[in-house]
Design a protein around this motif. Structure first.
Motif, PDB file in Angstrom:
ATOM      1  N   ALA A  52       0.809  -1.214   0.000  1.00  0.00           N
ATOM      2  CA  ALA A  52       0.000   0.000   0.000  1.00  0.00           C
ATOM      3  C   ALA A  52       0.849   1.274   0.000  1.00  0.00           C
ATOM      4  O   ALA A  52       0.308   2.372   0.054  1.00  0.00           O
ATOM      5  CB  ALA A  52      -0.914  -0.001   1.225  1.00  0.00           C
ATOM      6  N   ALA A  53       2.169   1.121  -0.085  1.00  0.00           N
ATOM      7  CA  ALA A  53       3.108   2.252  -0.047  1.00  0.00           C
ATOM      8  C   ALA A  53       2.902   3.099   1.204  1.00  0.00           C
ATOM      9  O   ALA A  53       2.895   4.328   1.154  1.00  0.00           O
ATOM     10  CB  ALA A  53       3.003   3.095  -1.317  1.00  0.00           C
ATOM     11  N   LEU A  54       2.738   2.413   2.342  1.00  0.00           N
ATOM     12  CA  LEU A  54       2.494   3.093   3.607  1.00  0.00           C
ATOM     13  C   LEU A  54       3.686   3.038   4.560  1.00  0.00           C
ATOM     14  O   LEU A  54       3.540   3.272   5.755  1.00  0.00           O
ATOM     15  CB  LEU A  54       1.262   2.483   4.300  1.00  0.00           C
ATOM     16  CG  LEU A  54      -0.072   2.735   3.613  1.00  0.00           C
ATOM     17  CD1 LEU A  54      -1.195   1.981   4.318  1.00  0.00           C
ATOM     18  CD2 LEU A  54      -0.382   4.229   3.565  1.00  0.00           C
ATOM     19  N   GLY A  55       4.861   2.708   4.051  1.00  0.00           N
ATOM     20  CA  GLY A  55       6.032   2.682   4.907  1.00  0.00           C
ATOM     21  C   GLY A  55       6.271   1.309   5.504  1.00  0.00           C
ATOM     22  O   GLY A  55       5.977   0.288   4.886  1.00  0.00           O
ATOM     23  N   ASP A  56       6.788   1.302   6.747  1.00  0.00           N
ATOM     24  CA  ASP A  56       7.088   0.023   7.382  1.00  0.00           C
ATOM     25  C   ASP A  56       6.592   0.004   8.826  1.00  0.00           C
ATOM     26  O   ASP A  56       6.159   1.018   9.372  1.00  0.00           O
ATOM     27  CB  ASP A  56       8.584  -0.302   7.306  1.00  0.00           C
ATOM     28  CG  ASP A  56       9.458   0.675   8.076  1.00  0.00           C
ATOM     29  OD1 ASP A  56       9.037   1.166   9.147  1.00  0.00           O
ATOM     30  OD2 ASP A  56      10.565   0.951   7.609  1.00  0.00           O
ATOM     31  N   LEU A  57       6.681  -1.144   9.425  1.00  0.00           N
ATOM     32  CA  LEU A  57       6.146  -1.387  10.762  1.00  0.00           C
ATOM     33  C   LEU A  57       6.744  -0.449  11.805  1.00  0.00           C
ATOM     34  O   LEU A  57       6.024   0.079  12.659  1.00  0.00           O
ATOM     35  CB  LEU A  57       6.406  -2.852  11.136  1.00  0.00           C
ATOM     36  CG  LEU A  57       5.621  -3.443  12.284  1.00  0.00           C
ATOM     37  CD1 LEU A  57       4.129  -3.406  12.005  1.00  0.00           C
ATOM     38  CD2 LEU A  57       6.069  -4.872  12.545  1.00  0.00           C
ATOM     39  N   GLY A  58       8.055  -0.242  11.745  1.00  0.00           N
ATOM     40  CA  GLY A  58       8.724   0.613  12.710  1.00  0.00           C
ATOM     41  C   GLY A  58       8.258   2.058  12.677  1.00  0.00           C
ATOM     42  O   GLY A  58       8.358   2.789  13.661  1.00  0.00           O
ATOM     43  N   GLN A  59       7.737   2.479  11.558  1.00  0.00           N
ATOM     44  CA  GLN A  59       7.219   3.837  11.409  1.00  0.00           C
ATOM     45  C   GLN A  59       5.980   4.049  12.287  1.00  0.00           C
ATOM     46  O   GLN A  59       5.762   5.128  12.810  1.00  0.00           O
ATOM     47  CB  GLN A  59       6.882   4.061   9.941  1.00  0.00           C
ATOM     48  CG  GLN A  59       6.413   5.417   9.558  1.00  0.00           C
ATOM     49  CD  GLN A  59       6.173   5.494   8.048  1.00  0.00           C
ATOM     50  OE1 GLN A  59       6.749   4.764   7.252  1.00  0.00           O
ATOM     51  NE2 GLN A  59       5.296   6.392   7.655  1.00  0.00           N
ATOM     52  N   TYR A  60       5.170   3.017  12.423  1.00  0.00           N
ATOM     53  CA  TYR A  60       3.913   3.108  13.169  1.00  0.00           C
ATOM     54  C   TYR A  60       4.035   2.576  14.596  1.00  0.00           C
ATOM     55  O   TYR A  60       3.294   3.014  15.482  1.00  0.00           O
ATOM     56  CB  TYR A  60       2.814   2.340  12.431  1.00  0.00           C
ATOM     57  CG  TYR A  60       2.559   2.896  11.060  1.00  0.00           C
ATOM     58  CD1 TYR A  60       1.780   4.036  10.886  1.00  0.00           C
ATOM     59  CD2 TYR A  60       3.137   2.317   9.945  1.00  0.00           C
ATOM     60  CE1 TYR A  60       1.567   4.573   9.628  1.00  0.00           C
ATOM     61  CE2 TYR A  60       2.929   2.839   8.675  1.00  0.00           C
ATOM     62  CZ  TYR A  60       2.149   3.962   8.525  1.00  0.00           C
ATOM     63  OH  TYR A  60       1.941   4.487   7.279  1.00  0.00           O
TER      64      TYR A  60
END
Length: 156
Positions: A52-60
């Protein structure tokens, strides 16, 4: 249709439970991590976020945030699913592999698939989890850690 890939690896350490795919595995070591260390679900989350081009887990869910200390990674997977839902994406399928010399995963795979299917709203037939060893090569082969990879397909 969009595709994402995820990769995760954690060291095996004494004093922690080994949890993969939300399943507790009978083993004398567990995976080190800020959360429960579930490298399989972390790779799946990253694959979904990447698709989904939403970054990665560590970002959230950053590893320096005490709110996520020892959190059940199934909760993280359900939150990632909700993020995709909010953006209008539907998960089509997930394919993942666990790379570990030991312990053997075969007796736990069906339960892992059931957990992943439940948390993503997929039928079990749309979730694949496999395991392989490295024939004693690398950190996984030396039983120092476990690596995982996942790929996910989503659609609008």
């Amino acid at each position: 249709m969009r595709v994402g890939i995820g990769l995760d690896a954690h060291a095996l350490v004494e004093g922690k439970k080994l949890i993969l795919g939300g399943v507790e595995i009978d083993w004398h070591k567990g995976l080190e991590g800020h959360s429960d260390g579930d490298a399989l679900l972390h790779a799946i989350c990253d694959a979904l976020l990447g698709a989904a081009a939403l970054g990665d887990l560590g970002q959230y869910f950053p590893s320096d945030d005490q709110a996520f200390k020892d959190i059940d990674s199934r909760i993280l997977l359900r939150r990632v699913k909700k993020m995709l839902d909010e953006k209008g994406y539907r998960i089509v399928n997930i394919d993942a592999v666990i790379v570990a010399q030991k312990p053997r995963m075969s007796g736990y795979i069906k339960a892992m698939i059931a957990n992943i299917a439940e948390d993503t709203g997929l039928p079990a037939s749309a979730v694949s989890v496999k395991s392989t060893s490295t024939d004693h090569l690398g950190f996984a082969g030396r039983e120092e850690g476990i690596a995982t990879q996942a790929i996910a397909m989503i659609e609008m």
